[in-house]
Design a protein around this motif. Structure first.
Motif, PDB file in Angstrom:
ATOM      1  N   GLY A   1       8.326  24.039  43.064  1.00 50.46           N
ATOM      2  CA  GLY A   1       8.688  23.982  41.811  1.00 50.46           C
ATOM      3  C   GLY A   1       9.758  24.917  41.510  1.00 50.46           C
ATOM      4  N   SER A   2       9.887  25.820  42.534  1.00 46.74           N
ATOM      5  CA  SER A   2      10.781  27.004  41.958  1.00 46.74           C
ATOM      6  C   SER A   2      12.438  26.207  42.085  1.00 46.74           C
ATOM      7  N   TYR A   3      13.343  26.683  41.311  1.00 48.96           N
ATOM      8  CA  TYR A   3      14.710  26.631  41.373  1.00 48.96           C
ATOM      9  C   TYR A   3      15.399  27.574  41.849  1.00 48.96           C
ATOM     10  N   LYS A   4      14.922  28.910  42.224  1.00 49.34           N
ATOM     11  CA  LYS A   4      15.681  29.993  42.703  1.00 49.34           C
ATOM     12  C   LYS A   4      16.189  29.896  44.042  1.00 49.34           C
ATOM     13  N   GLY A   5      17.376  30.255  44.088  1.00 44.02           N
ATOM     14  CA  GLY A   5      18.062  30.042  45.454  1.00 44.02           C
ATOM     15  C   GLY A   5      18.141  28.915  46.104  1.00 44.02           C
TER      16      GLY A   5
END
Length: 638
Positions: free
Chosen positions: A482-486
Motif C-alpha cells: 500500500g505504500s507509494y514511497k519510492g
C-alpha cells in the motif's frame, strides 16, 4: 568471435523470397526484444496499418537462447500492435527458440503478404516456404501434428496460428509447442493477415561460444542461487497456478473479481479452482527448454464422456476465467483455457473483453438482442464458452469482442466505455491493481499496454524486508503493497531490468523477478563476455536496456501518439475502493499516483508534463538517430 553478428532470415511473403544476412545490430541490442524493436522502428512507417502487408513481424531469439543458462528458452515477437497502433512485444518459452538457434538462425523478419496460405520450414541451413492450404482452418494443436506427419519427423518444433488468427481476431496470438503463447497485440491476426500459418524448425548445430567452459562455470554459480531460493522451490512445487492463482497459497494474493470490481474472491469458490483442487487431475509436470522449475501442469479431466487434456494453465488463466468471470467449476475453467490454446487466443484479451460484456449485460447496457440470444451472466459458463468459440471464428456477438475490449466499447457506446478495463487500448486481466501500488503503476506505464510483464515488481507480493529494498533498489518500502514511497524509482528499475531479460532470452521465473538475489546484471555481463568474447560493463548493458525502452517510446509517440494521459489506470481503479478482503478500502489515490508517475518520469529521463522523451536523455544514451526520427515525422522534443 570478432565482430560477432547475428544470423537473420528476411521472408518477403509478397515476393515469396527468402534472404539471409548477418548483422551486428543483433548483439548490439542483446537480441530478442531489443533487436525486434530496432528493426520495427527502422522499417515500419507510421502510416502502416497493423493488419496490412506494410507491417512486419520480427521473431528473435535472445543472445543466450539455447544455452546452458536456466530458462534460456525464450523468443521475442515484436510487431505493430493491432489493438493500439503502438509497439507490441511478447516473450514465449517452450522449445522452438532453442531449436531455431540450433538451426543456425538468430532472428526472422516477416514482411509482405502471401496470396495463399503458407508455412515456413527451416531445416538447418535450408529454408523454404511451403503450401499451407491443407492446414488452413486447423487448430494450433492439429497444425503442429500435421506438419510433423507431413515432414515425417516428430522432433520438429512449430509455432502456429489457429482459427482466431486466420479470422483476424485482434485478441489472437501465436502458439509455441501447443502450450506457450506469444500473446500480445493481436500477433496471431497479423500473421493471419499475411497468410502465414506456421513456422516449423529442425536444427542440430552446436552453438558457438568464445569460452564455453567459462560460460558454464558462470551458469553453475547462477544456478546455485536459483536453486537455493525459496521462491524457486515454491514455483517448482505449485507453478504460478499455486503461487498466484486466485489467492495463492496464502489466500491473500490479490486476484481480479468480476471485471476488476474486487480483488478478493469467495474462498469457497477459490478452493474449487486452486492448484490443490486440480492435483488429482495432474498427469505430469512439464517444463520449457533447460528449466529446472517445471512450472507447467499437464491436466487431464473427464466429464460426461468429454476428455480434456491440456498443458500449461498459469495463474492468468485461473484468474481470467475463474474469478474474473465468477466461474468456480474446474472443468469449465480448464476447457476455456484449452480452447484459447487450440484456437490461438490471448488469455488476457479474451478475459477482459468477455468480463466487460458480462458487466454491460448485468447493467442493462446490452441485451440478448445484442448478444444473439446469449445470457451473459457471472458464472454462466455454458454461454461464456459459446462466446469464446464465437470470438475465435468472429461469429455473432463474438465478432464484436474479437475487436478487443477498447474497440468493442467504442463501437457499442451507450456508456459502456466506463466498464472497459484497458490501458493504451489493451485489455487488463490483472491482480492487485487497486492495492499493490508499484505493480499497478508498471501496468499503467507499460509501453505495450496493460501488461505486468513489462516492469511490475514482485517485491510487494513477496513483501521483501525493508533493508533488502533499501540495499537493492534504494526503496525501503519496496515490500509494502500500500505504500507509494519510492515506487516510481522501483518501477523504472524493473522496466530496464526486464528489457534485458526479454532481450537475452531467458524466462523471468529463472531471473530476478521472484528471487531478488538474482537481480544483479553482473551475472549477464560476465556471461556475455564469455559468450561473445566482447567486454561489456554493467553500465553499458544497463544503457542498452534504456535504449530499448526509448526505441519503444519513440515508436509509440510517432505511431500511436501516446503521452502522459495514456499512462493512467481505468477510473474504477482510481475512484472505487475495494469493499472486501485483506486490502479492503484500497484504491489508487490520484494525487499520490501522479507523484509516483512524476518520480518514474524523472528516473527514466522523461518530461513530467507530457511523458515524452527529453533531448538530453536521448543524447546521454547516444541515440541521436532518434532526434532525426522525431524530426522526420514532424515531432519536436524538448
Amino acid at each position: 568471435m570478432d565482430n560477432i553478428k547475428g544470423n537473420v532470415i528476411r521472408v518477403n511473403l509478397s515476393l515469396g523470397s527468402i534472404n539471409f544476412f548477418t548483422t551486428e545490430d543483433f548483439y548490439r541490442f542483446l537480441g530478442g526484444r531489443g533487436y525486434g524493436d530496432w528493426v520495427l522502428l527502422n522499417e515500419v512507417s507510421k502510416d502502416a496499418e497493423p493488419l496490412s502487408e506494410e507491417n512486419k513481424v520480427i521473431i528473435a531469439t535472445g543472445c543466450f537462447t539455447g544455452t546452458s543458462l536456466p530458462g534460456s528458452s525464450r523468443i521475442a515477437l515484436v510487431t505493430k500492435n493491432a489493438l493500439s497502433g503502438g509497439i507490441s512485444y511478447s516473450s514465449g518459452g517452450g522449445n522452438w527458440g532453442p531449436e531455431l538457434k540450433k538451426a543456425g538462425i538468430d532472428a526472422i523478419i516477416i514482411e509482405g503478404k502471401s496470396s495463399t496460405p503458407k508455412y515456413l520450414f527451416i531445416n538447418n541451413g535450408n529454408v523454404e516456404l511451403r503450401d499451407a492450404s491443407h492446414l488452413w482452418g486447423m487448430t494450433t494443436w492439429d497444425t503442429e501434428d500435421a506438419i510433423k506427419e507431413e515432414l515425417k519427423d516428430d522432433g520438429i518444433r512449430a509455432i502456429s496460428i489457429g482459427p482466431a488468427g486466420e479470422n483476424l481476431s485482434k485478441v489472437a496470438c501465436v502458439m509455441i509447442d501447443k502450450a506457450h503463447a506469444l500473446a500480445w497485440g493481436g500477433s496471431g491476426a497479423i500473421l493471419g493477415c499475411k497468410m502465414l500459418k506456421a513456422i516449423a524448425v529442425k536444427g542440430d548445430k552446436d552453438l558457438k561460444m568464445h569460452d564455453k567452459a567459462l560460460f558454464n562455470d558462470l551458469v553453475k554459480s547462477y544456478s546455485h542461487i536459483l536453486l537455493s531460493s525459496p521462491a524457486s522451490a515454491s514455483l517448482r512445487k505449485g507453478g504460478t497456478h499455486g503461487m498466484a492463482g486466485v489467492g495463492g497459497w496464502s489466500g491473500k494474493v490479490p486476484t481480479s473479481v468480476r471485471n476488476l470490481q474486487e480483488e478478493y474472491w469467495d474462498p469457497d469458490k477459490a478452493k474449487k479452482v486452486s492448484e490443490e483442487a486440480y492435483k488429482p487431475y495432474e498427469k505430469k509436470r512439464t517444463r520449457c527448454y533447460n528449466c529446472p522449475l517445471a512450472c507447467l501442469h499437464y491436466y487431464e479431466m473427464e466429464r460426461d464422456g468429454e476428455v480434456l487434456s491440456c498443458e500449461g494453465m498459469h495463474a492468468n488463466s485461473v484468474r481470467g476465467f475463474a474469478s474474473n468471470w465468477d466461474i468456480d467449476d474446474p472443468f469449465e475453467v480448464l476447457k476455456i483455457h484449452s480452447l484459447c490454446n487450440k484456437y490461438g487466443m490471448d488469455v488476457d484479451g479474451v478475459s477482459a473483453s468477455v468480463a466487460w460484456a458480462i458487466e454491460c449485460f448485468e447493467e442493462g447496457i446490452i441485451n440478448e438482442e445484442d448478444t444473439f440470444g446469449l445470457k451473459l451472466k457471472w458464472g454462466n459458463s455454458t454461454d461464456l464458452i459459446t462466446l469464446v468459440e464465437q470470438m475465435a471464428f468472429r461469429k455473432d456477438f463474438g465478432d464484436l469482442l474479437s475487436e478487443g475490449v477498447s474497440n468493442a466499447s467504442r463501437i457499442i457506446g451507450r456508456g459502456s466505455e466506463k466498464y472497459a478495463m484497458q490501458i493504451k487500448g489493451v485489455g487488463i486481466n490483472e491482480q492487485g491493481v487497486h492495492s499493490h501500488k508499484a505493480w499497478s503503476l508498471a501496468i499503467a506505464t507499460s509501453t505495450r499496454g496493460s501488461g505486468h510483464l513489462s516492469g511490475a515488481p514482485q517485491t510487494e507480493n513477496r513483501q521483501i524486508p525493508e533493508q533488502v529494498g533499501k540495499w537493492l533498489f534504494n526503496c525501503e518500502e519496496a515490500g509494502i503493497p500500500g505504500s507509494y514511497k519510492g515506487k516510481g524509482k522501483l518501477v523504472a528499475w524493473y522496466e530496464i531490468y526486464k528489457a534485458i531479460i526479454d532481450s537475452i532470452g531467458i524466462c523471468y521465473f529463472d531471473a530476478g523477478w521472484y528471487e531478488v538475489a538474482l537481480a544483479d546484471i553482473k551475472h549477464f555481463t560476465r556471461m556475455y563476455q564469455a559468450f561473445t568474447g566482447k567486454t561489456i560493463t554493467d553500465k553499458e548493458m544497463w544503457n542498452i536496456a534504456e535504449k530499448i525502452l526509448n526505441l519503444e517510446r519513440a515508436f509509440n509517440t510517432i505511431h500511436a501518439g501516446f503521452t502522459r494521459k495514456d499512462d493512467y489506470l481505468p477510473e474504477r481503479i482510481m475512484e472505487e475502493p475495494l469493499n472486501v478482503g485483506p486490502f479492503k478500502g484500497e484504491y489508487m489515490d490520484r494525487e499520490k499516483f501522479d507523484a509516483m508517475l512524476d518520480e518514474y518520469y524523472e528516473t527514466q529521463g522523461l518530461c513530467k508534463e507530457t511523458g515524452l522523451q527529453k533531448r538530453e536523455t536521448i543524447e546521454r544514451l547516444g541515440m541521436d538517430y532518434l532526434i532525426k526520427y522525431f524530426s522526420s515525422n514532424n515531432v519536436s522534443i524538448e
